[in-house]
Scaffold this active site. Structure first.
Site, PDB file in Angstrom:
ATOM      1  N   HIS A  58      34.194  51.157  38.758  1.00 45.11           N
ATOM      2  CA  HIS A  58      33.357  51.176  39.960  1.00 45.11           C
ATOM      3  C   HIS A  58      34.196  51.431  41.205  1.00 45.11           C
ATOM      4  O   HIS A  58      35.419  51.275  41.206  1.00 45.11           O
ATOM      5  CB  HIS A  58      32.602  49.845  40.126  1.00 45.11           C
ATOM      6  N   ASP A 108      34.059  49.894  45.095  1.00 41.14           N
ATOM      7  CA  ASP A 108      33.459  48.660  45.610  1.00 41.14           C
ATOM      8  C   ASP A 108      32.207  48.908  46.461  1.00 41.14           C
ATOM      9  O   ASP A 108      32.225  49.724  47.397  1.00 41.14           O
ATOM     10  CB  ASP A 108      34.494  47.857  46.407  1.00 41.14           C
ATOM     11  N   HIS A 155      38.060  51.571  40.054  1.00 39.03           N
ATOM     12  CA  HIS A 155      38.926  50.634  39.353  1.00 39.03           C
ATOM     13  C   HIS A 155      38.132  49.805  38.368  1.00 39.03           C
ATOM     14  O   HIS A 155      36.887  49.737  38.453  1.00 39.03           O
ATOM     15  CB  HIS A 155      39.667  49.730  40.346  1.00 39.03           C
ATOM     16  N   ARG A 175      39.871  38.613  47.705  1.00 38.34           N
ATOM     17  CA  ARG A 175      39.817  40.005  48.162  1.00 38.34           C
ATOM     18  C   ARG A 175      39.287  40.064  49.582  1.00 38.34           C
ATOM     19  O   ARG A 175      38.275  39.441  49.893  1.00 38.34           O
ATOM     20  CB  ARG A 175      38.907  40.814  47.241  1.00 38.34           C
TER      21      ARG A 175
HETATM   22  C1  SIN Z   1      37.388  43.976  42.034  1.00 41.63           C
HETATM   23  O1  SIN Z   1      37.585  43.890  43.240  1.00 41.63           O
HETATM   24  O2  SIN Z   1      36.599  44.762  41.561  1.00 41.63           O
HETATM   25  C2  SIN Z   1      38.194  43.075  41.127  1.00 41.63           C
HETATM   26  C3  SIN Z   1      39.464  43.713  40.753  1.00 41.63           C
HETATM   27  C4  SIN Z   1      40.362  42.784  39.989  1.00 41.63           C
HETATM   28  O3  SIN Z   1      40.030  41.617  39.834  1.00 41.63           O
HETATM   29  O4  SIN Z   1      41.424  43.229  39.576  1.00 41.63           O
END
Ligand code: SIN
Length: 283
Positions: A113, A115, A258, A273
């Protein structure tokens, strides 16, 4: 402004403050020489930004940032984005909690995805600080969406270029008891977007949020999205990062996707995050 940025960042960069070690030829670089627990000066930010435009996701080791330092780093990139529904820490919705342990029923970001692409103005950058890692595993993979687009045939690119797609999120019950910050977003974005800084074209559909391509039949849309979602899985576009406590990753959601691997159950992986507001994607 964006065009000026492009001229600046397309010039060969003579890094004076940081060293930049590419993780793969196509995506990802490990940065040394930057202390993210201190105020990032204009000169340092310029070098980090130039490296970011080139490598799309940057990794930093041993950065024991406080929440305030993490927020301040995010604000160097722009206004902070508030996730529509995710839990947060320190009573601050700009500090999204990324946490999976033995009680978790799902792992955040498990599928490919970009974000919150269901937002009309999706986040341009995400800055993940992992505090606690499992004994093994818990890596994250990123994919280069410029490469994903460029590797398609000219005929297929021509088919995709005029298309728009519907992105939507349904967070009901997704984060358990945590009440959403705002309604389930949905937005229409071009299937191929132009990056506002580099002016390069990137594929912008993802299996996390893209539901339907407009203007074609539902079976055509399903077939096309299945093909594109599979295409993103090609390891030639990827890098993979092994976290250590206090590693930081900064990625560009405009040209990457990612996925976070959940191979460490029942161990704990935990972090925070900070996400930076982006512009409305354009063709
Ligand atoms: C995310 O922000 O999608 C999570 C990425 C992660 O936990 O590595």
């Amino acid at each position: 402004m964006a065009v000026v940025d492009f001229v600046v960042y397309s010039l060969p960069m003579d890094y004076r403050l940081i060293s930049v070690e590419p993780l793969t030829p196509r995506i990802g670089a490990v940065i040394e020489g930057a202390d993210l627990t201190r105020t990032v000066s204009d000169a340092l930010f310029e070098e980090i930004h130039a490296a970011w435009m080139k490598h799309l996701v940057l990794f930093f080791r041993d950065q024991p940032m406080s929440y305030d330092q993490h927020l301040a780093l995010g604000k160097r990139f722009g206004e902070l984005h508030i996730h529509p529904a995710a839990p947060f820490v320190d009573n601050n919705p700009a500090l999204m909690r990324i946490h999976t342990d033995e009680h978790s029923h799902r792992n955040n970001g498990e599928g490919w995805h970009s974000d919150v692409s269901a937002d009309a103005e999706p986040p341009m950058a995400s800055i993940l600080h992992i505090h606690q890692t499992p004994p093994q595993g818990g890596d994250t993979l990123w994919a280069n969406m410029y490469e994903a687009y460029n590797s398609l045939s000219a005929t297929f690119k021509e088919l995709l270029l005029p298309l728009d797609a519907i992105h939507a999120a349904n967070y009901s019950g997704f984060y358990g008891d945590h009440a959403p910050q705002r309604e389930n977003p949905s937005a229409i974005h071009p299937v191929v977007r132009t990056h506002p800084v580099t002016r390069k074209q990137a594929l912008y559909v993802n299996s996390g949020f893209t539901r339907r391509i407009k203007g074609i039949t539902s079976s055509e849309s399903e077939a096309l999205l299945t093909l594109l979602f599979d295409h993103v899985k090609n390891p030639n576009f990827h890098c993979r990062f092994q976290w250590q406590p206090h590693s930081v990753a900064i990625w560009d959601n405009r040209c990457t996707q990612h996925m976070a691997v959940w191979d460490y159950y029942p161990a704990t992986r935990s972090g925070v995050r900070v996400t930076v507001q982006g512009d409305r994607p354009f063709r």
